[in-house]
Design a protein around this motif. Structure first.
Motif, PDB file in Angstrom:
ATOM      1  N   TYR A   1      60.255  56.674-120.761  1.00 31.72           N
ATOM      2  CA  TYR A   1      60.594  55.869-119.594  1.00 31.72           C
ATOM      3  C   TYR A   1      61.421  54.643-119.983  1.00 31.72           C
ATOM      4  N   TYR A   2      62.170  54.124-119.014  1.00 30.11           N
ATOM      5  CA  TYR A   2      62.915  52.882-119.213  1.00 30.11           C
ATOM      6  C   TYR A   2      62.653  51.957-118.034  1.00 30.11           C
ATOM      7  N   SER A   3      62.792  50.670-118.286  1.00 30.25           N
ATOM      8  CA  SER A   3      62.675  49.678-117.216  1.00 30.25           C
ATOM      9  C   SER A   3      63.998  48.956-116.973  1.00 30.25           C
ATOM     10  N   VAL A   4      64.857  48.932-118.001  1.00 27.35           N
ATOM     11  CA  VAL A   4      66.190  48.337-117.865  1.00 27.35           C
ATOM     12  C   VAL A   4      67.190  49.226-118.587  1.00 27.35           C
ATOM     13  N   PHE A   5      68.459  49.106-118.206  1.00 28.66           N
ATOM     14  CA  PHE A   5      69.512  49.841-118.897  1.00 28.66           C
ATOM     15  C   PHE A   5      69.809  49.167-120.240  1.00 28.66           C
ATOM     16  N   PRO A   6      70.366  49.895-121.191  1.00 26.56           N
ATOM     17  CA  PRO A   6      70.606  49.319-122.515  1.00 26.56           C
ATOM     18  C   PRO A   6      71.701  48.257-122.498  1.00 26.56           C
ATOM     19  N   ASP A   7      71.684  47.417-123.526  1.00 23.81           N
ATOM     20  CA  ASP A   7      72.734  46.419-123.731  1.00 23.81           C
ATOM     21  C   ASP A   7      74.028  47.161-124.060  1.00 23.81           C
ATOM     22  N   GLU A   8      75.048  46.952-123.242  1.00 20.33           N
ATOM     23  CA  GLU A   8      76.293  47.705-123.417  1.00 20.33           C
ATOM     24  C   GLU A   8      77.069  47.277-124.650  1.00 20.33           C
ATOM     25  N   ASP A   9      76.739  46.112-125.212  1.00 18.03           N
ATOM     26  CA  ASP A   9      77.367  45.724-126.478  1.00 18.03           C
ATOM     27  C   ASP A   9      76.822  46.566-127.629  1.00 18.03           C
ATOM     28  N   THR A  10      75.598  47.039-127.472  1.00 17.10           N
ATOM     29  CA  THR A  10      74.958  47.867-128.498  1.00 17.10           C
ATOM     30  C   THR A  10      75.191  49.351-128.236  1.00 17.10           C
ATOM     31  N   LEU A  11      75.044  49.740-126.973  1.00 17.42           N
ATOM     32  CA  LEU A  11      75.209  51.140-126.580  1.00 17.42           C
ATOM     33  C   LEU A  11      76.170  51.182-125.392  1.00 17.42           C
TER      34      LEU A  11
END
Length: 267
Positions: A46-56
């Motif tokens: 599960y996820y609660s937030v989307f990933p950091d776009e600088d990382t992914l």
């Protein structure tokens, strides 16, 4: 016996429960053996937030569609499962969006819902649609393409629904397909209970979404349908030993007047 006096009463209760897995577990006292499962409950991440776009880095939004045109009671639902794709190659991750479409829709209603979903998910910009390229569903592809929406036909290549879901299951096992904390309960039920659920519309829409993304995971620039098909002959496409390859039909020539290839996809 006292609560369900007739077979009709039993069937009505079964319909009310909705989940075949829950019916088998709670009423028939039958647990689905792990060996029968394609996707195990413990694999669901599960996820609660989307990933950091600088990382992914964010790449695209897509929607897999499994249409069913009958609106009769007991008929299959139309399923639409959407997801956001991040990263490249082995770092690729797919975040399934909550509240997938799971309704009885007519052919025209399916077209309008697909258009609306494509635009809403992109904040007014069109996002990609994937539809199984077989039978009456080709008409749906052609209608959306004529309306200049980015739609891609995903061929079955003779595989049944179970085989297609099996091809996508390893991404779930590896935790690279993630689900929201709420809003995908019915989809998850169908995935972990596949083969024992009465309906599998969402599970099939899920596979239709995941397989093209899996095929295109390593591309780091805009890629056309022609490039995806490059070097893939019809004999390879339909050969049983080449199941891991997919042919993406290019419907851009179906439109009158030509124009730009709206089937090119940005990643």
């Amino acid at each position: 016996p006292g609560k369900y006096s007739t077979l009709a009463a039993i069937e009505a209760e079964r319909q009310r429960v909705g989940s075949e897995a829950a019916w088998q577990r709670e009423y028939m006292l039958r647990i689905i053996p792990d060996l029968e499962r394609l996707i195990h409950p413990s694999w669901i991440t599960y996820y609660s937030v989307f990933p950091d776009e600088d990382t992914l880095p964010f790449r695209m939004i897509g929607t897999g569609i499994d249409p069913a045109i009958s609106k009769e009671d007991g008929a299959d639902n139309t399923g639409m499962v959407s997801g956001r794709m991040y990263g490249y190659g082995e770092d690729m991750e797919i975040y399934i969006l909550p509240n997938p479409v799971n309704e009885h829709l007519s052919f025209l209603e399916t077209i309008e819902r697909a258009k609306s979903l494509s635009l809403v998910l992109g904040g007014g910009e069109q996002t990609d649609l994937y539809i199984e390229d077989v039978g009456f569903q080709r008409g749906l592809i052609e209608q959306l393409d004529a309306a200049r929406f980015p739609v891609t036909g995903v061929p079955t290549r003779g595989q049944d629904k179970r085989s297609r879901l099996a091809l996508a299951s390893h991404l779930v096992q590896a935790g690279r397909v993630k689900f929201p904390m709420t809003g995908c309960e019915r989809l998850i039920e169908q995935l972990v209970g596949f083969g024992n659920e009465r309906y599998d519309d969402l599970a099939d829409a899920f596979a239709i979404l995941i397989l093209p993304m899996l095929e295109m995971k390593g591309h780091g620039r805009p890629i056309s349908i022609g490039e995806l098909n490059k070097g893939l002959t019809k004999s390879e496409m339909y050969g049983s030993s080449a199941w891991e390859k997919f042919m993406y039909p290019d419907h851009s020539g179906d439109r009158d007047g030509g124009g730009e290839d709206i089937l090119g996809m940005e990643f």
